[in-house]
Design an enzyme around this catalytic site. Structure first.
Site, PDB file in Angstrom:
ATOM      1  N   LYS A  30      17.364  21.879 -15.475  1.00 15.32           N
ATOM      2  CA  LYS A  30      16.251  22.275 -14.628  1.00 15.32           C
ATOM      3  C   LYS A  30      16.278  21.399 -13.386  1.00 15.32           C
ATOM      4  O   LYS A  30      15.903  20.230 -13.419  1.00 15.32           O
ATOM      5  CB  LYS A  30      14.896  22.108 -15.322  1.00 15.32           C
ATOM      6  CG  LYS A  30      13.757  22.763 -14.508  1.00 15.32           C
ATOM      7  CD  LYS A  30      12.400  22.149 -14.770  1.00 15.32           C
ATOM      8  CE  LYS A  30      12.182  20.922 -13.927  1.00 15.32           C
ATOM      9  NZ  LYS A  30      12.059  21.223 -12.464  1.00 15.32           N
ATOM     10  N   GLU A  41      16.168   7.788 -15.969  1.00 12.46           N
ATOM     11  CA  GLU A  41      16.354   6.983 -14.759  1.00 12.46           C
ATOM     12  C   GLU A  41      15.122   7.225 -13.903  1.00 12.46           C
ATOM     13  O   GLU A  41      14.901   8.318 -13.403  1.00 12.46           O
ATOM     14  CB  GLU A  41      17.633   7.382 -14.027  1.00 12.46           C
ATOM     15  CG  GLU A  41      18.167   6.279 -13.119  1.00 12.46           C
ATOM     16  CD  GLU A  41      17.719   6.409 -11.675  1.00 12.46           C
ATOM     17  OE1 GLU A  41      16.526   6.113 -11.400  1.00 12.46           O
ATOM     18  OE2 GLU A  41      18.535   6.803 -10.838  1.00 12.46           O
ATOM     19  N   CYS A  71      16.523   6.447  -4.678  1.00 10.67           N
ATOM     20  CA  CYS A  71      15.970   5.611  -5.742  1.00 10.67           C
ATOM     21  C   CYS A  71      16.404   4.164  -5.620  1.00 10.67           C
ATOM     22  O   CYS A  71      15.688   3.250  -6.029  1.00 10.67           O
ATOM     23  CB  CYS A  71      16.365   6.167  -7.109  1.00 10.67           C
ATOM     24  SG  CYS A  71      18.142   6.265  -7.384  1.00 10.67           S
ATOM     25  N   GLU A  81       7.024   2.507  -5.591  1.00 12.67           N
ATOM     26  CA  GLU A  81       8.134   3.206  -4.952  1.00 12.67           C
ATOM     27  C   GLU A  81       7.582   4.227  -3.959  1.00 12.67           C
ATOM     28  O   GLU A  81       6.951   5.205  -4.352  1.00 12.67           O
ATOM     29  CB  GLU A  81       8.986   3.901  -6.009  1.00 12.67           C
ATOM     30  CG  GLU A  81      10.263   4.502  -5.478  1.00 12.67           C
ATOM     31  CD  GLU A  81      11.111   5.119  -6.579  1.00 12.67           C
ATOM     32  OE1 GLU A  81      12.349   5.026  -6.500  1.00 12.67           O
ATOM     33  OE2 GLU A  81      10.537   5.709  -7.514  1.00 12.67           O
TER      34      GLU A  81
END
Length: 508
Positions: free
Chosen positions: A185, A260, A299, A402
């Site tokens: 997905k 992750e 990331c 983040e």
């Protein structure tokens, strides 16, 4: 944009060898972030589509046409190599898809295709060069003991919107090399290159049911895949909040999981790295690359500059000067260095982080706003100027969380111990860097950093043969390298008695 009900059929769901529309008939507009226009209309899958895809993957793994797990390793390797060749054949087409869908520059898209190609070739080589198992010394000539590796089974793969093609390859290549079947997905925001990759897998000769894709949102598709009882492994790359929720659902079903979940990555620059003009130029240039590649939507972005106090003023002034000159625009246009953010939602999130930082006392050195309409083409896109925030500290939200945007925060240190403490003062632990002309110091600091990847006098390169993943809340497990293949395999110990005889444990 939310899913819409429409009669238009967009067949971007692939189940059991068949391209189809969503079972509900729902579709979604995929937008070009450079001007907010529609790139393509795709199928908006739901739980019913996820169930069908898992059933197809299960059948392909277990029986009937389930030949892939039993396909000789050499043949699986050969197929991965064919996929790599097809990726290079379609390099320009895929790079354009990736650039238009994510907003990144066309050159970044080309680099992504090359990296994906390398990943497929690496896992093709890795799996074919392995022995038939690891012989274990049982201490007896009458025993043959070996540990072999077998595929996990049906893998549910969830990928993020920032590097859709690359992250798909990090999962698909080792999954196929190990002999698994899968359902992938992609992010509903950027699904187009993954759809193309599945088409290449089919063209390369992958049997029906081995590769399945469901385009749609995390709720309900991703959640259904996480909790589905017929899924054996759940691999997710994305944000911390979504990942922990999906991971919890997967763990409740005793699945093997790999997560992750991003990072808040330090770039530590010592004064000795800036002692020469060349060293200073390199350190500033690398700090720009660390923070602003793909508009910071990475990331592993070096979003935290941790600079030695004695060179801070000169360094940050030059950094801000260069950041102001970064050319924004559509990623396919000549000379553009940074594209837009991926969506209106992401743009507003970045604006909120900058506003909170200024409220908490940060000093704005450059950026901090959307560009003027006259400064960027096309108008109407999700552009934000590269931003440098000075005078930051760990109490600030912008330093802790983040941001996934073109925001660079600046912290300072005076001693090596202080630099290490600042760099490690994060819930995450994905990546980081050390810049120093003192090799012993650089290696000493790198050894002390609690991050899965540490660069010395560089930022961002990675190797498919080296593991990728993080400490702390950056996730669970590793991708790439031998460990990346092991994520998709189970170990089995086979103990063979070559001279069987009665044990006589029981007298009767």
């Amino acid at each position: 944009m939310a899913a819409t009900e429409t009669r238009e059929t967009s067949e971007t769901i692939h189940v059991g060898g068949e391209w189809r529309a969503a079972a509900s008939g729902a579709t979604r507009e995929v937008l070009d972030p450079a001007d907010a226009t529609t790139l393509q209309v795709v199928a908006e899958g739901g739980a019913e589509d996820a169930d069908a895809a898992v059933a197809a993957a299960r059948a392909a793994f277990d029986g009937g046409a389930g030949v892939w797990p039993r396909t000789p390793v050499a043949e699986r390797s050969a197929l991965l190599r064919r996929v790599a060749d097809l990726l290079q054949r379609d390099r320009e087409k895929i790079a354009l898809i990736e650039s238009r869908d994510t907003g990144k520059t066309l050159e970044e898209g080309r680099v992504d295709v090359d990296d994906v190609t390398n990943a497929f070739r690496y896992f093709a080589d890795l799996v074919v060069n392995e022995s038939g198992g690891r012989v274990v010394d049982a201490g007896s000539a009458d025993v043959h003991s070996v540990v072999v590796h077998e595929p996990v089974g049906v893998c549910a793969l969830i990928t993020p919107w920032n590097y859709p093609l690359l992250q798909a390859s990090w999962k698909i290549a080792p999954a196929l090399a190990a002999g698994n079947t899968f359902v992938i997905k992609p992010s509903e925001v950027t699904p187009l290159s993954t759809v193309h990759l599945v088409r290449l897998l089919i063209e390369a000769g992958l049997p029906d049911g081995v590769a399945n894709i469901v385009t749609g949102a995390g709720l309900p598709v991703g959640q259904r895949l996480a909790e589905h009882p017929d899924v054996d492994l759940f691999s997710f790359t994305g944000g911390l909040v979504s990942g922990t929720k999906a991971g919890a659902a997967a763990v409740s079903g005793a699945k093997k999981i790999a997560l992750e979940l991003g990072g808040k990555n330090p770039n530590v620059v010592f004064a000795d790295a800036c002692a020469t003009d060349e060293g200073f130029d390199t350190a500033v240039d690398q700090a720009l690359n660390a923070a602003f590649i793909h508009s910071g939507q990475v990331c592993s972005a070096g979003a935290r500059l941790i600079i030695e106090e004695s060179v801070r003023d000169r360094f940050v002034s030059e950094l801000a000067r260069r950041a102001e000159k970064i050319k924004l625009g559509r990623g396919t246009e000549e000379g553009v260095e940074c594209g837009p953010l991926v969506s209106q939602q992401q743009l507003e999130k970045v604006e909120a982080y900058v506003a909170s930082a200024l409220t908490e006392g940060a000093s704005l050195r450059c950026g901090g706003a959307r560009p003027e309409p006259s400064d960027v083409r096309p108008a109407g896109g999700y552009f934000y100027r590269p931003t440098v925030l000075d005078g930051c500290h760990r109490g600030m939200k912008v330093v802790r969380e983040e941001t996934f945007g073109p925001i660079l925060t600046v912290e300072t240190f005076t001693t090596e111990d202080e630099a290490v403490a600042l760099a490690n003062d994060t819930e995450y632990g994905l990546a980081g860097a050390v810049f120093s002309a003192d090799t012993a110091r650089a290696r000493r600091v790198a050894a002390r950093l609690r991050h899965g990847t540490v660069w010395i006098n560089d930022y961002h390169p990675y190797l498919p043969q080296a593991e990728w993943g993080g400490f702390g809340k950056s996730g669970i497990g590793r991708e790439l390298g031998p460990s990346g293949l092991d994520e998709y395999r189970e170990s089995k110990h086979i103990y063979e008695n070559l001279r069987p005889e009665p044990v006589r444990w029981f007298a009767g």
